[in-house]
Design an enzyme around this catalytic site. Structure first.
Site, mmCIF file in Angstrom:
data_model
loop_
_atom_site.group_PDB
_atom_site.id
_atom_site.type_symbol
_atom_site.label_atom_id
_atom_site.label_comp_id
_atom_site.label_asym_id
_atom_site.label_seq_id
_atom_site.Cartn_x
_atom_site.Cartn_y
_atom_site.Cartn_z
ATOM 1 N N SER A 163 0.840 -1.187 0.000
ATOM 2 C CA SER A 163 0.000 0.000 0.000
ATOM 3 C C SER A 163 0.889 1.255 0.000
ATOM 4 O O SER A 163 1.745 1.413 -0.873
ATOM 5 C CB SER A 163 -0.941 -0.049 1.205
ATOM 6 O OG SER A 163 -1.941 0.922 1.120
ATOM 7 N N ASP A 330 -8.992 -6.382 -4.594
ATOM 8 C CA ASP A 330 -8.567 -5.112 -3.999
ATOM 9 C C ASP A 330 -9.070 -3.979 -4.889
ATOM 10 O O ASP A 330 -8.560 -3.735 -5.965
ATOM 11 C CB ASP A 330 -7.040 -5.080 -3.903
ATOM 12 C CG ASP A 330 -6.498 -3.816 -3.241
ATOM 13 O OD1 ASP A 330 -7.298 -2.898 -2.943
ATOM 14 O OD2 ASP A 330 -5.272 -3.754 -3.028
ATOM 15 N N HIS A 363 -8.274 -5.181 -0.083
ATOM 16 C CA HIS A 363 -6.954 -4.578 0.123
ATOM 17 C C HIS A 363 -6.226 -5.193 1.310
ATOM 18 O O HIS A 363 -5.003 -5.346 1.291
ATOM 19 C CB HIS A 363 -7.105 -3.070 0.319
ATOM 20 C CG HIS A 363 -5.807 -2.331 0.360
ATOM 21 N ND1 HIS A 363 -4.879 -2.385 -0.653
ATOM 22 C CD2 HIS A 363 -5.270 -1.514 1.321
ATOM 23 C CE1 HIS A 363 -3.830 -1.631 -0.342
ATOM 24 N NE2 HIS A 363 -4.036 -1.105 0.845
ATOM 25 N N ASP A 364 -6.963 -5.569 2.335
ATOM 26 C CA ASP A 364 -6.345 -6.164 3.522
ATOM 27 C C ASP A 364 -5.675 -7.503 3.229
ATOM 28 O O ASP A 364 -4.956 -8.023 4.082
ATOM 29 C CB ASP A 364 -7.393 -6.362 4.624
ATOM 30 C CG ASP A 364 -7.493 -5.157 5.549
ATOM 31 O OD1 ASP A 364 -6.726 -4.196 5.343
ATOM 32 O OD2 ASP A 364 -8.333 -5.174 6.458
#
Length: 389
Positions: A163, A330, A363-364
């Site tokens: 990220s 994501d 995204h995690d």
């Protein structure tokens, strides 16, 4: 659920065990991209593994928005919660501490020990608050380079980040091309989309609209904008998860109340309770001014801005080899953003490997155990370790 990796305890053979954060103080002024100078500051960091004799096996971990220096291991024998990337850092793990000397730090402007808005401004003897200098990703990289100098590390075997951490890793490859052999960019982008900037601004507005924000001088008023920061975290957390992840974990399950006819009990969904818990926990552990500062640095990042908006021209400067990883669901940093990185690297005639991991966790996913992610990561870093001689 993600494919599981071993769950570590303090005494596990795959854990780095108990680690102690270290503090390094700098008194040499640091000129920032905004034109201001930070004359006196400290950085908190942790290390895992052993630096080899010729100091060629060092790996830098760059953290994301809400991350910090505690990436692996435990802070005490009774600690139940390991570092935020413990699934991937440790003996026999992808970032193998039997092979690498791993450095993880809390960036300037953070709120976990490194100098930031909650620190005391030596000129006023009051918290910096909103007066803390605005930061850019390049400022973090410059301060990380000074930490590397202090540790005697001339060249990183790899700089790794997910990220916002991936943005720092790419910036390292451009800013100090002679000091990075490999760059690992996970779930990241060359710059934020307008939608991402909009999410960040909505979160910031939640904070500054809190009556206890006090124009950013809440610490001087002995208060905290807890409600605004909690809402900001809730907004962010929603964007880090996929629809599947939330549905799988909570569905439309009720925590209390009933839809039965005649029932007066208020209905509360499990997801509502979960988000409030996440928000409240974050509000008690993170500084609001740091959140504003870091999200702005995230918004301003644009790797190609200084190169006539040409990422190919930007990447021509780097001498590193790259691994780029994305995750199928994501939508905050979609695979298309990673494709842009890969295409620019190919255009610049640079060595790049790419993997898109099928995951249902948004995204995690870059933080979670996943078998294929582990395999890709491990095989690439095995190749990196072979050059650490």
């Amino acid at each position: 659920m993600p494919n599981s990796l071993p769950t570590d305890s303090v005494g596990s053979l795959q854990s780095v065990g108990v680690v102690t954060p270290q503090i390094i103080h700098f008194s040499e002024p640091l000129l920032l991209a905004c034109g201001r100078t930070l004359s006196d500051y400290q950085i908190v960091y942790e290390t895992y593994g052993t630096l080899n004799a010729n100091k060629s096996n060092a790996v830098l971990i760059c953290h994301a928005l809400s991350g910090h220096h505690h990436a692996a291991g435990f802070h005490s024998m009774g600690d139940k919660r390991p570092g935020w990337w413990d699934a991937y850092i440790g003996p026999g793990k992808p970032i193998d501490t039997n092979k690498f000397f791993v450095v993880s730090l809390n960036n300037l402007g953070g709120c976990h020990g490194s100098t930031g808005p909650a620190s005391i401004n030596p000129e006023t003897n009051k918290p910096w608050g909103p007066d803390f200098p605005k930061l850019r990703v390049r400022d973090w990289v410059a301060s990380q380079a000074l930490l590397a100098d202090a540790l005697g590390i001339e060249v990183w075997a790899a700089v790794i980040g997910g990220s916002l951490g991936g943005m720092q890793a790419m910036r390292w490859a451009l800013q100090y091309p002679e000091r990075v052999r490999h760059c690992v960019v996970i779930a990241s982008a060359l710059k934020l989309s307008a939608q991402n900037i909009a999410f960040n601004e909505t979160a910031r507005q939640a904070i500054v609209s809190d009556p206890n924000f006090c124009d950013g001088r809440y610490l001087e008023q002995n208060t905290l904008p807890r409600e605004g920061l909690a809402v900001a975290r809730m907004i962010g957390h929603i964007t880090y998860l996929s629809d599947f992840a939330m549905g799988e974990k909570f569905g439309r399950d009720l925590r209390k109340g009933s839809f039965d006819i005649g029932s007066d009990a208020p209905v509360e969904f499990q997801i509502e309770s979960y988000l409030r818990h996440q928000g409240d926990s974050f509000a008690n552990s993170f500084d609001a001014n740091s959140y504003l500062l870091i999200t702005k640095a995230l918004d301003y990042f644009d790797l190609a801005r200084d190169y006539n908006d040409d990422p190919v021209a930007a990447f021509k400067l780097t001498k590193a080899k790259f691994l780029v990883i994305s995750f199928s669901t994501d939508w905050r940093f979609a695979p298309e953003r990673s494709h842009e990185i890969v295409n620019a690297l190919i255009g610049a005639n640079k060595a790049v490997s790419y993997a898109e991991i099928e995951s249902q966790f948004g995204h995690d996913a870059f933080l979670l155990p996943d078998e294929r992610y582990q395999q890709v990561f491990t095989r690439y870093l095995n190749g990196v370790s072979q050059s650490c001689v």
